[in-house]
Design an enzyme around this catalytic site. Structure first.
Site, short mmCIF file in Angstrom:
data_model
loop_
_atom_site.label_atom_id
_atom_site.label_comp_id
_atom_site.label_asym_id
_atom_site.label_seq_id
_atom_site.Cartn_x
_atom_site.Cartn_y
_atom_site.Cartn_z
N TYR A 137 0.83 -1.21 0.00
CA TYR A 137 0.00 0.00 0.00
C TYR A 137 0.86 1.26 0.00
O TYR A 137 0.40 2.33 0.39
CB TYR A 137 -0.90 0.04 1.24
N LYS A 187 5.64 -14.20 1.95
CA LYS A 187 5.56 -15.05 0.76
C LYS A 187 6.99 -15.08 0.23
O LYS A 187 7.27 -14.68 -0.90
CB LYS A 187 4.57 -14.43 -0.24
N ASP A 220 -0.17 -18.27 1.65
CA ASP A 220 -1.10 -19.29 1.15
C ASP A 220 -1.32 -20.38 2.21
O ASP A 220 -2.44 -20.78 2.51
CB ASP A 220 -0.65 -19.87 -0.20
N ASP A 244 -4.57 -7.64 5.34
CA ASP A 244 -5.90 -7.18 4.93
C ASP A 244 -6.75 -8.38 4.51
O ASP A 244 -7.87 -8.58 4.98
CB ASP A 244 -5.80 -6.19 3.77
N ASP A 248 -10.13 -10.54 6.68
CA ASP A 248 -11.50 -10.87 6.24
C ASP A 248 -11.73 -12.37 6.43
O ASP A 248 -12.83 -12.80 6.79
CB ASP A 248 -11.74 -10.48 4.77
C1 IPM Z 1 -9.67 -2.57 5.38
C2 IPM Z 1 -10.13 -2.18 4.00
C3 IPM Z 1 -9.20 -1.17 3.36
C4 IPM Z 1 -7.80 -1.76 3.28
C5 IPM Z 1 -9.63 -0.75 1.96
C6 IPM Z 1 -11.03 -0.24 1.94
C7 IPM Z 1 -8.69 0.23 1.33
O1 IPM Z 1 -10.28 -3.32 3.20
O2 IPM Z 1 -9.49 -1.69 6.22
O3 IPM Z 1 -9.50 -3.77 5.64
O4 IPM Z 1 -7.49 -2.55 2.39
O5 IPM Z 1 -6.99 -1.41 4.13
MN MN Z 2 -10.03 -5.18 4.27
#
Ligand code: IPM
Ligand code: MN
Ligand code: NAD
Length: 352
Positions: A137, A187, A220, A244, A248
């Site tokens: 990022y 990785k 992975d 990130d 999720d």
């Molecule tokens: C998060 C989100 C953000 C990220 C996006 C919206 C840019 O997915 O905070 O997890 O990738 O950091």
């Molecule tokens: Mn995210």
């Protein structure tokens, strides 16, 4: 009396629905635990962009700087390209305030049926430490010959030794305060420069923390083990993009993104920390009043912890746990039929 100034940015979509509930919880804690909280709301986000052509005013960051903490809902609206909205607000705050630790707890609460049947709270209790200012990022790159058949786009990862070391050190320290297990995700079989630097720094630091057991794994394999062997994870540290994605996945282990909380921290405390749910603006359910507010409320608990209100922080988390134990108080993402407001009101009632 302890007095905290909190900037509130509801943002877009369900951010508008869940953040007011988080603020109510914060205010209820202030009353019960004897501190004062002064909140100021900022109407920044995609609605603001559509009116003013920018996500926040030019002096936006300066206006946030004096606060003790920031509570943010979500950024993103189908009418604005995601890279424009995110780079104009959330990523700007994280980067410019040097909030280099993104802390994301993943716990399976009692009463929530996780996707891994037979698993319980003892199997899923980890915290992700996400590098939050550089890596994938970094925002370094460009496009040449735009729109032509010869077009080239480059997006360069930037791993600095300083940036890598400070986030790893934070993770080692955190592991020391927990179960002393640190999974470091890279990785480094394929990415021979950035990921190998990360691994080398991990190794060097592990000599300073011989009491912390380090597990180096590729991203992975991490995805695989997180689902099949979640109990092996305690603190998980990874670069911006990997963590990130894996958080999720972590939210799925918890049963819903509606439970996943996050804290963006500058441990030196030069800038206000930012607290937000892991989820986005959820356009598919926005405006229906059914978004789960618990991820935001859990983020408020992280904020209280950061402010030094540990007792209030624990009370909020206990209230969240008490509410999800009751199937009637769950929102649809957790299989219930409660509304955002009903779930949040139940938390407030437990708190009182
Ligand atoms: C998060 C989100 C953000 C990220 C996006 C919206 C840019 O997915 O905070 O997890 O990738 O950091
Ligand atoms: Mn995210
Ligand atoms: P999302 O997190 O918004 O939604 C993913 C899925 O989870 C959707 O089905 C949604 O309904 C569900 N969900 C999320 N939060 C929920 C909640 N509290 N209660 C119940 N269900 C919930 O991810 P997306 O769809 O990839 O992104 C939508 C927009 O949000 C995009 O513009 C994206 O860029 C943005 N986004 C912003 C942030 C942020 O501001 N921190 C984070 C992620 C995505």
């Amino acid at each position: 009396m302890r007095n905290y100034r909190v900037a509130v940015i509801p943002g877009d979509g369900i951010g508008q629905e869940v953040v007011p509930e988080g603020v109510r919880v914060l205010e209820a804690c202030a009353r019960r635990f004897g501190f004062q909280v002064h909140t100021e709301e900022f109407p920044w986000g995609c609605g603001y962009y559509l009116q003013h052509g920018r996500m926040m005013p030019p002096d936006g960051l300066d206006r946030l700087r004096g606060f003790d903490a920031i509570l943010l809902g979500a950024v993103g609206d189908p009418r604005v390209p995601d890279h424009v909205s995110l780079w104009g607000l959330l990523l700007q705050i994280r980067k410019r305030f040097d909030l280099y630790v993104n802390l994301r707890p993943v716990r399976l609460l009692e009463g929530v049926r996780g996707p891994l049947s037979g698993r319980g709270p003892g199997d899923v209790d980890m915290v992700f430490v996400r590098e939050n200012t550089e890596g994938e990022y970094a925002g370094v790159g460009g496009r040449v010959a735009e729109g032509t058949a010869e077009e080239v786009a480059l997006q360069t990862s930037v791993y600095t030794r300083r940036g890598t070391e400070r986030v790893l050190r934070y993770a080692f320290e955190l592991a020391r305060r927990r179960r002393r297990r640190l999974a470091s995700v890279t990785k480094s079989n394929a990415l021979q420069y950035t990921a190998v630097l990360w691994d080398e720094v991990t190794e060097a630091l592990s000599r300073e923390y011989p009491d912390v057991e380090v597990w180096k794994l590729h991203v992975d394999a991490a995805a695989y083990h997180l689902v099949l062997n979640p109990q092996r994870f305690d603190v998980v540290v990874g670069s911006n993009l990997y963590a990130d994605i894996l958080t999720d996945l972590g939210a799925a282990l918890q049963g819903s993104l509606g439970l996943a909380a996050s804290a963006n921290l500058d441990p030196s405390r030069r800038s206000p920390a930012l607290f937000e749910p892991v989820h986005g603006s959820a356009p598919d359910i926005a405006g229906k009043g059914i978004a789960n507010p618990l991820a935001t409320i859990w983020s408020v608990s992280l904020m209280l912890d950061y402010l030094g209100e540990e007792e209030a922080a624990a009370a909020v988390l206990e209230a969240v746990q008490a509410v999800v134990r009751d199937p009637r108080l769950r929102t649809p993402d957790l299989g219930g039929s409660a509304t955002t407001q009903q779930t949040a009101a139940a938390v407030l009632e437990v708190l009182r």
